[in-house]
Every structure is written in C-alpha cells, then in structure tokens.
Design an enzyme around this catalytic site. Structure first.
Site, PDB file in Angstrom:
ATOM      1  N   GLN A 219       0.768  -1.280  -0.213  1.00 38.79           N
ATOM      2  CA  GLN A 219       0.054  -0.025   0.034  1.00 38.79           C
ATOM      3  C   GLN A 219       1.046   1.231   0.003  1.00 38.79           C
ATOM      4  OE1 GLN A 219      -0.484   2.127   2.942  1.00 38.79           O
ATOM      5  NE2 GLN A 219      -2.201   3.506   2.257  1.00 38.79           N
ATOM      6  N   SER A 220       0.499   2.396  -0.754  1.00 36.15           N
ATOM      7  CA  SER A 220       1.293   3.574  -0.637  1.00 36.15           C
ATOM      8  C   SER A 220       2.554   3.342  -1.603  1.00 36.15           C
ATOM      9  CB  SER A 220       1.391   3.980   0.724  1.00 36.15           C
ATOM     10  OG  SER A 220       1.696   5.652   0.541  1.00 36.15           O
ATOM     11  N   SER A 221       3.590   3.480  -0.920  1.00 32.49           N
ATOM     12  CA  SER A 221       4.788   3.397  -1.337  1.00 32.49           C
ATOM     13  C   SER A 221       4.999   1.913  -1.740  1.00 32.49           C
ATOM     14  CB  SER A 221       5.964   3.902  -0.604  1.00 32.49           C
ATOM     15  OG  SER A 221       6.116   3.623   0.614  1.00 32.49           O
ATOM     16  N   GLY A 223       2.429   0.255  -2.632  1.00 32.63           N
ATOM     17  CA  GLY A 223       2.003  -0.041  -3.938  1.00 32.63           C
ATOM     18  C   GLY A 223       2.761   0.143  -5.032  1.00 32.63           C
TER      19      GLY A 223
END
Ligand SMILES: *[C@@H]1O[C@H](CO)[C@@H](O)[C@H](O)[C@H]1NC(C)=O
Ligand SMILES: *[C@@H]1O[C@H](CO)[C@@H](O)[C@H](O)[C@H]1NC(C)=O
Ligand SMILES: *[C@@H]1O[C@H](CO)[C@@H](O)[C@H](O)[C@H]1NC(C)=O
Ligand SMILES: *[C@@H]1O[C@H](CO)[C@@H](O)[C@H](O)[C@H]1NC(C)=O
Ligand SMILES: *[C@@H]1O[C@H](CO)[C@@H](O)[C@H](O)[C@H]1NC(C)=O
Ligand SMILES: *[C@@H]1O[C@H](CO)[C@@H](O)[C@H](O)[C@H]1NC(C)=O
Ligand SMILES: *[C@@H]1O[C@H](CO)[C@@H](O)[C@H](O)[C@H]1NC(C)=O
Ligand SMILES: *[C@@H]1O[C@H](CO)[C@@H](O)[C@H](O)[C@H]1NC(C)=O
Length: 582
Positions: A219-221, A223
């Site tokens: 998720q986020s970085s 992802g």
C-alpha cells in the site's frame, strides 16, 4: 492442493510440534529448524533472517542472501529490528506502532500461518510490502498484522499464509549517484524486497506454502513497490510471484525528476562528505565510512515534506539500467513487464489527508496542483482544472472545508492514485492479464481524525486496513473513539476474504462465499479497454457497493459523477505523462 483439513494436518504434523507446544518447521534439505509460537489462533514465525547485515562496506549494495548454518535452530519468537528510520511514529495516526529498535542488520521477515500445517498443504501465500513513503515502515506495524485475515481465510474455506518483510528505506535504501549506478548499488530497497520474495519462493514449502502461488501486495509506497516489482528487469527475467495487489498507488510521478539526487546532496553536505563531486566514488566511500546514527540524523534533519517536495516522497526508485532499465511509463508503453493478474485500487477520498486544509480559492487550488506537477505547462494545468469544475465539489461547512479543498484533493487523488493504475492496468490487460480496479469507500478513521481536529476527510489513505487485515480492533487505540457499525464488521469479513480469495483463486470474489460479488475484470481482457473507452471500477464498501462502468448505462451515478473516463484520458495523455516525469 489437497483439500484443507485440520484433521489431516494434525495427524501429519504432530511430529513437528515441540514439547512446549511451540510450532516447528523443519527445512530438511538445509537441516534448519524454525521455532515459532502460537498467538490469536494462528502460528507466528518472526524475525526470520533472509538477507545479511547491510552496514559499513555493504551499505547501499544489493542484499546478500542469509544462509543459515546446517544444524541451526532459528528462534522465530519475537520481532526483529526495523531498518534505519526515525524512532517514534512517523505514520501516526495512520499507523500505531512506534519504531523502537533500528539496525542496518534488518533484513528479516515474518511468516504467519493457520495452525498445524504440513508441507503437503501447499497453501497460497500473500506477501506484504509496507508503505510509508520509502521513509518509514516496519513489519511489526499492528494495523497490518494479518492474524485476523488468516482466520477469516480459514473460515472462508480457502486458507492462506501471510509473509511481511523489512526492506531498506530512505537514504539507506534509495541513495542514487553515478558511482552507485556503476557498482550496481541503486534501488537497494527494491532489491531487498525481491530477495525476500525469492526467499518465500525457495522456502515457503517447508511452512506449508505453495511456491507457485505467491501474490504480493503493498500500500502507498508499498503499492508503488509492487508496481515496480512487476516491471523489474523490464520483464526479461521471470518474477518470483504470480499476482499483485497495488493499494493506493502503483506508480509515482517524479521518478525521473531530481527529488532523490537533491535529497542526497543535502545529506552529503550535512555530514561533510561534499569534498568531492556528488557522483564520485569518493563520496560513496565517505558515506560508507560514517555510522548509521550520523547518517540517519542528517537525512532526518534535511527531509523536506511539502507539496513541492512530493509530500516528502523524495527517496524514490531510479532508472539504473538494470533493476529498472527504463522509466516506468516507457516500460509500460513497450509492454516490458511480467504477465500477472492484478488488483489495483484507491480510497475514495485517498489524499484529503495530504491536502492543505486551508485551500479555499481557485487560486489556492491552482498553486497546489502546479507545485505538485511543476513540469506541466500552465496551459495544460488550465485544461486539467477545467475538467474539474468547482461546482462538482460541494463544500463541508460543518468541517470548515471548502469546495476548492475537495477539488484540489480530487485532482491530486486522480493524478497519483487513480489514473496511473488505469494506465498501467490497461497495458497489463492488453497483454492478456486480468486487471481488477476498486474504489474503497468505507472507513473507521473519520471519528479518529475528527478527534484529532480534522473532520470531514472521508475514506482516506489506509482506510482498507481495518477491514482487509481482518481485525478492526486494531483501531481500538488509546483514547481514540472506536464504535464500528454492523456494516463495518460485515466489511471486515467480506473485505479480508476477498483479499485471500484473490490470493487463492485469482479472483476477488466467488459466488457462495462472503466476498465481493460481481467484481469482474475492469477492462475486456486482451484489450486496453472496452470498445467505447469505458472501464469498470468496483466500489468496495459504503452505501453503493458493486461494479460500475465509468459512465453510460452500466454506471452508478456516484461513479459517473467522478468523470474518470475523460479525466484519466487527459491525465494519461502522452504530453501529461511526459511532464509527470515517471
Ligand atoms: C542436522 O543438525 C543436527 C544438529 O547439529 C545434527 O545433529 C544432525 O546430524 C544434522 N543432520 C544432518 C542430516 O546433517
Ligand atoms: C506477456 O504476454 C504477452 C502476450 O502474450 C507476450 O507478448 C509477452 O512476451 C509476455 N511477457 C512476458 C514478460 O512474458
Ligand atoms: C536534474 O538535474 C540535472 C543536473 O543538474 C539537470 O540537467 C536536469 O535538467 C534536472 N532534471 C529535472 C527533471 O529537473
Ligand atoms: C559542504 O556543504 C556545507 C553545507 O552546505 C558547506 O558549508 C560547505 O562549503 C560545502 N563544502 C564544499 C567543499 O563544497
Ligand atoms: C542523533 O539524533 C539523536 C536525537 O536527536 C541524538 O540523541 C543522537 O545523539 C544523534 N546521533 C548522532 C550520531 O548525531
Ligand atoms: C476555517 O478555515 C479557514 C481557512 O482555512 C480559516 O481561516 C478559519 O480560521 C477556519 N475557521 C475555523 C472556525 O476553524
Ligand atoms: C485483534 O486486535 C486486537 C487489538 O490489537 C488484539 O487484542 C486481538 O488479539 C486481535 N485478534 C486477532 C484474532 O488478531
Ligand atoms: C461513497 O460513500 C458516500 C457516503 O459515505 C457516498 O455519498 C458516495 O456517493 C460514495 N461514493 C461512491 C463512489 O460510491
């Protein structure tokens, strides 16, 4: 895979439980025993070393595999150190676990699995890559603990194993320079992730996992990391996994801008390694000669966190001619990525939490958007703004948030979280891969943020965690309000089972299972989209769960109102992608 059965597993596995009741896993080939423990009705094996110490001369270098000595017993009973990052909690209130112990000897991973497995069980495996802007994050973060998800997967009849690795961050994981490129030492943090996934491929069968059924999610970085792992080596080497899930990020603007080299220059100046050219071998040698604390303090002291510095995401992957052979947008356009089934998605109000709440005039929106997309021309910024008329965004007077605030946050969301997955997903689909896009529209963070003085943000970044990890009680924290609704509890079960069903079956939902229903691929597989240019998005949670086309007769009004077809067509046009620099 033989059908899962506790009875069979117990009979087969009795010999691998030690006298004290601790589960043990034996790798007979290498004569290594892993000793784990029971918690929350699952079995945990923590701090399993997969890579060697990265300090001193090994700093920045690609990770070297950790090979346990024959005959060793690895006590996997408590979490290992996190990779170097500021102590305390940089993620609060989006994460709740303080970073208390850091070391450059941090390449360890955790395996969490259902009770009493045998190698013969060959369960599908889900591997987590944490986010935190490639700046912070650790494999012991409580809101990412997968125990509940595993219990839900067992109850769903499709059990899985979960693995989480640590990988190098910030200056230590993403330093870049010509000298580092020449010695093959860029993208160290991504190479750590890859080594950890290879460890899973090579060792998970001893734990009852299937090395040929590995899904990576982040998720986020994290992802973004999944997105890059899929295009690693431009698809020229087989990847050690079969499927991916990119949550709230798959790519990132600015990867070929200068954020990272500028950040490195600040660290180098700060510690006095600037006696030679920034790109020289002397500078690298100087940086290898300093201790971890000095470097970490310097990188924290010089860390710039504002919209013009990519909200602090300054340590980014780099085109190194090897792990990342060309800019991501080029690899995507040329089809140079692994063929994997993917799910990609965002939260409905993903970036309100990273948008300046003082934004109140069209001029404020314009300067916010322009500082984020600094290479996009003024006329293109005007065209972008015209696709998002202010009248589309009602203000929230109760929360003192303006229409322009929501407008700016939506543009930011679409550029970073929505249209890039659409662009990448369309290309994956064109090569014959199933691509599932979701919009997560339920949260229990609203009351927490209201308690913290910022109401009205809606389903923000990380909102899916409370559900997919199968334990909403992770959010019962300190003095924070905690009052989940029946809809929240039902989404815990449905959401986490959809993630584990995807891991098991390559589809996020199955009829007759408590999973998302009607979630079919977002593009016609084998093409960039549907004939009329639409694609579909599954709204997960909220008052209108279900599949929706972006517009036309098969669309929900809530999704049609987001104008994703026309907005992403502009954001994904050649000229804008070129100036987003990725
Ligand atoms: C495995 O290691 C144990 C403990 O050192 C040793 O007693 C045993 O002989 C080893 N087995 C093999 C097959 O090497
Ligand atoms: C992915 O599939 C496409 C279409 O079958 C094929 O042309 C391409 O070579 C494949 N890529 C890889 C890395 O296997
Ligand atoms: C990055 O810096 C180099 C060297 O200073 C410069 O030539 C280049 O134009 C810069 N690139 C961007 C995208 O700013
Ligand atoms: C190194 O950076 C510091 C801090 O910016 C500066 O004062 C110093 O002059 C620089 N040294 C060299 C040799 O450039
Ligand atoms: C790093 O910063 C911490 C906190 O400010 C301080 O306690 C420590 O002494 C510093 N270490 C070094 C090597 O500068
Ligand atoms: C409402 O927001 C505006 C703009 O950010 C700010 O100037 C004002 O102080 C806020 N009012 C209240 C009551 O918080
Ligand atoms: C769920 O989370 C709560 C709070 O962290 C914890 O006490 C409980 O043991 C967890 N249960 C499971 C099954 O993970
Ligand atoms: C998301 O949920 C809100 C209510 O919580 C609703 O107003 C909105 O239309 C929903 N959005 C979508 C895309 O379903």
């Amino acid at each position: 895979m033989r059908p899962f059965s506790f009875f069979g597993a117990l009979v087969l596995c009795r010999g691998t439980v030690a006298a004290e009741g601790n589960p043990e896993v034996v790798d007979a080939k290498n004569n290594v025993t892993y000793r784990g423990f029971n918690r929350n009705g699952v079995e945990a094996f923590l701090n399993i070393p997969y890579g060697q110490d990265t300090s001193g001369p090994n700093r920045f270098k690609p990770p070297r595999p950790f090979v346990p000595e024959s005959g060793s017993i690895i006590d996997a009973l408590s979490y290992g150190p996190a990779c170097p990052q500021p102590l305390g909690n940089e993620l609060f209130p989006l994460g709740f676990t303080d970073t208390t112990e850091i070391s450059e000897d941090c390449l360890n991973l955790n395996v969490i699995r259902p009770k009493s497995l045998c190698p013969e069980d060959r369960l599908p495996v889900l591997v987590w890559i944490y986010g935190g802007g490639f700046w912070s994050g650790q494999n012991r973060e409580i809101t990412n603990a997968p125990d509940g998800m595993i219990l839900e997967s067992v109850a769903n009849g499709l059990p899985i194993i979960h693995v989480t690795m640590n990988y190098r961050l910030g200056f230590f994981g993403f330093a870049q320079s010509n000298a580092l490129e020449v010695e093959g030492s860029e993208n160290a943090g991504l190479r750590d992730q890859r080594l950890a996934i290879e460890w899973v491929r090579d060792n998970i069968e001893y734990f009852g996992g299937d090395p040929e059924k590995i899904t990576i999610h982040g998720q986020s970085s994290g992802g973004l990391a999944v997105g890059i792992q899929i295009m690693a080596y431009g698809g020229s080497k087989p990847v050690p996994f079969q499927q991916g899930i990119c949550e709230s990020q798959a790519l990132e603007p600015g990867i070929i801008a200068n954020f990272t080299i500028d950040a490195l220059q600040l660290v180098v100046d700060h510690v006095g390694c600037n006696t030679s050219a920034l790109h020289s071998q002397e500078t690298v040698a100087c940086l290898r000669g300093l201790d971890m604390d000095t470097l970490l303090n310097a990188s924290a002291a010089t860390h710039q966190v504002d919209i013009a510095h990519n909200i602090g995401d300054v340590w980014l992957p780099v085109v190194d001619g090897d792990f990342l052979p060309a800019p991501p947008s080029q690899l995507i356009a040329e089809g140079r990525f692994a063929n994997v089934t993917v799910m990609m998605g965002w939260c409905d109000n993903d970036l309100t939490v990273f948008t300046d709440t003082d934004i109140s005039t069209p001029q404020d929106t314009r300067s916010f958007v322009k500082s984020y997309m600094s290479f996009v021309s003024d006329s293109d910024i005007n065209e972008l703004l015209s696709l998002y008329p202010s009248s589309d965004f009602p203000p929230n007077p109760a929360a003192n948030l303006s229409s322009e605030f929501y407008r700016a946050a939506r543009i930011f969301r679409d550029v970073l979280m929505v249209c890039e997955p659409v662009y990448y997903g369309a290309a994956l689909s064109a090569k014959g891969n199933s691509v599932y896009l979701y919009d997560w529209n339920q949260t229990i963070l609203d009351p927490i943020l209201e308690f913290e003085g910022v109401p009205g943000l809606g389903p923000i970044h990380t909102s899916e965690f409370a559900y997919i990890f199968g334990n909403i009680s992770h959010y019962k924290y300190g003095d924070f309000p905690f009052d989940p609704t029946p809809e929240d509890y039902s989404l815990v079960s449905r959401g986490s089972r959809s993630w584990s069903t995807f891991t098991s079956r390559g589809v996020p939902g199955l009829e007759g299972h408590d999973t998302f229903q009607g979630f079919t691929p977002s593009f016609s597989v084998g093409s960039q989209g549907n004939a009329d240019g639409t694609f579909s998005v599954f709204v997960a949670g909220g008052p209108s769960e279900g599949l929706s086309a972006t517009d036309g007769p098969n669309s929900k009004p809530e999704i049609a109102a987001q104008k994703l077809k026309e907005r992403c067509a502009f954001i994904n046009s050649d000229k804008i992608i070129k100036n987003l620099r990725f």
